[in-house]
Design a protein around this motif. Sequence first.
Motif, PDB file in Angstrom:
ATOM      1  N   CYS A   1       0.864  -1.182   0.000  1.00 39.11           N
ATOM      2  CA  CYS A   1       0.000   0.000   0.000  1.00 39.11           C
ATOM      3  C   CYS A   1       0.903   1.235   0.000  1.00 39.11           C
ATOM      4  O   CYS A   1       1.589   1.485   0.993  1.00 39.11           O
ATOM      5  CB  CYS A   1      -0.910   0.013   1.218  1.00 39.11           C
ATOM      6  N   PRO A   2       0.898   2.002  -1.082  1.00 39.02           N
ATOM      7  CA  PRO A   2       1.760   3.196  -1.135  1.00 39.02           C
ATOM      8  C   PRO A   2       1.493   4.175   0.008  1.00 39.02           C
ATOM      9  O   PRO A   2       2.424   4.815   0.490  1.00 39.02           O
ATOM     10  CB  PRO A   2       1.424   3.818  -2.491  1.00 39.02           C
TER      11      PRO A   2
ATOM     12  N   ASN B   1      -4.100   1.568   7.877  1.00 42.09           N
ATOM     13  CA  ASN B   1      -3.310   1.494   6.637  1.00 42.09           C
ATOM     14  C   ASN B   1      -1.886   1.953   6.921  1.00 42.09           C
ATOM     15  O   ASN B   1      -1.445   3.020   6.497  1.00 42.09           O
ATOM     16  CB  ASN B   1      -3.906   2.400   5.555  1.00 42.09           C
TER      17      ASN B   1
ATOM     18  N   CYS C   1      -3.780   8.425   0.040  1.00 46.77           N
ATOM     19  CA  CYS C   1      -3.921   7.289  -0.873  1.00 46.77           C
ATOM     20  C   CYS C   1      -3.822   7.827  -2.302  1.00 46.77           C
ATOM     21  O   CYS C   1      -4.632   8.670  -2.691  1.00 46.77           O
ATOM     22  CB  CYS C   1      -5.280   6.621  -0.649  1.00 46.77           C
TER      23      CYS C   1
ATOM     24  N   CYS D   1      -7.094   0.425  -7.660  1.00 48.73           N
ATOM     25  CA  CYS D   1      -5.815   0.230  -6.962  1.00 48.73           C
ATOM     26  C   CYS D   1      -5.104  -0.999  -7.543  1.00 48.73           C
ATOM     27  O   CYS D   1      -5.580  -2.123  -7.387  1.00 48.73           O
ATOM     28  CB  CYS D   1      -6.064   0.031  -5.466  1.00 48.73           C
TER      29      CYS D   1
HETATM   30  S1  SF4 Z   1      -6.672   1.884  -2.299  1.00 51.71           S
HETATM   31 FE1  SF4 Z   1      -5.137   3.339  -1.528  1.00 51.71          FE
HETATM   32  S2  SF4 Z   1      -5.060   2.984   0.689  1.00 51.71           S
HETATM   33 FE2  SF4 Z   1      -6.087   1.185  -0.257  1.00 51.71          FE
HETATM   34  S3  SF4 Z   1      -4.418  -0.267  -0.621  1.00 51.71           S
HETATM   35 FE3  SF4 Z   1      -4.650   0.920  -2.526  1.00 51.71          FE
HETATM   36  S4  SF4 Z   1      -3.154   2.589  -2.275  1.00 51.71           S
HETATM   37 FE4  SF4 Z   1      -3.452   1.719  -0.228  1.00 51.71          FE
END
Ligand code: SF4
Length: 309
Positions: free
Chosen positions: A89-90, A117, A175, A263
Amino acid sequence: MHESIQDCITAINRLRKERRAVILAHTYQPAEVQDIADYVDDSYGLSAKAAAVKDADLIVFCGVQFMAETAAILNPGRKVIMPDPSAGCPMADMITAEKLRAFKAKHPGAPVVCYVNSTAEVKAESDICCTSANAVKIVKSLGDAPEIIFVPDQFLGKFVEKQLGRRLLLWEGCCPIHHNLGSDCIARMKAEYPDAKVMVHPETPPDAQAAADYILSTGQMIELVKNTKDKRFLVGTEDGIIHALRKAAPHCDFILISPTLRCPNMKKTTLPKIRQALASGETVISVDPLIAAKAKKAIDAMLEVSRRP
Ligand code: SF4
């Protein structure tokens, strides 16, 4: 050899019994992954499910790393595997334990609320975790602490600030998927579908939140549509939720506000990878026991506050 989707599902169903496995999937996962999961939920719901797993030896976590880490921390007696452990997860990577320690040093005594997160190391440096569903309640539980640190999502933090009418010390993470949703995009879609209600996730920027009828976590979105009289919704969160919403309310029309709400990490899970992970039992997610013990305190604190009326 070519394998059909049905063959793959048959193999998964055989292996999950042999391995005494439970499959958990986040609502941002691909539709076919949600359909074979034992439980589909948001981060909070999956944390609670992971903590309660008793009659399984193996937890197959279909989501991203921080979620599987949370499951491993909450249920150390079970093996937790990810079908694709490279799914990160960035946003979680926008803060490290070292950076958080430096931030804390500038604000001695300020309690730290960390969005779930985040990495296990960051949770271990925090006093209490939160999810998008309970962030307001968690911050409120800290009473009138003069300073409260909130990491890593600045937009969820700003949402909490607005709800509680107080300032927080925000980390400037976000995000990258929700970050791009602007009020201009919502306005264009509203012009096309004037009868639709707009719901967005609190990870979206403040202008998107201001243009929405509802600002909700994914779990709250699903609860809302189960009993709604509205017929159409414009949805401002990751596109996997559309499948879950359609299942919860087949009578409603759900339209993703922007195709950019996708994502890539959440889409790394596939049925063949689930079958492979079940067959090999590899791709285990483990957390250093000392870090896990500290992180668990922050997660347990969240679960305890969440249970309060
Ligand atoms: S949607 Fe955004 S917060 Fe959720 S895993 Fe993907 S990058 Fe991370």
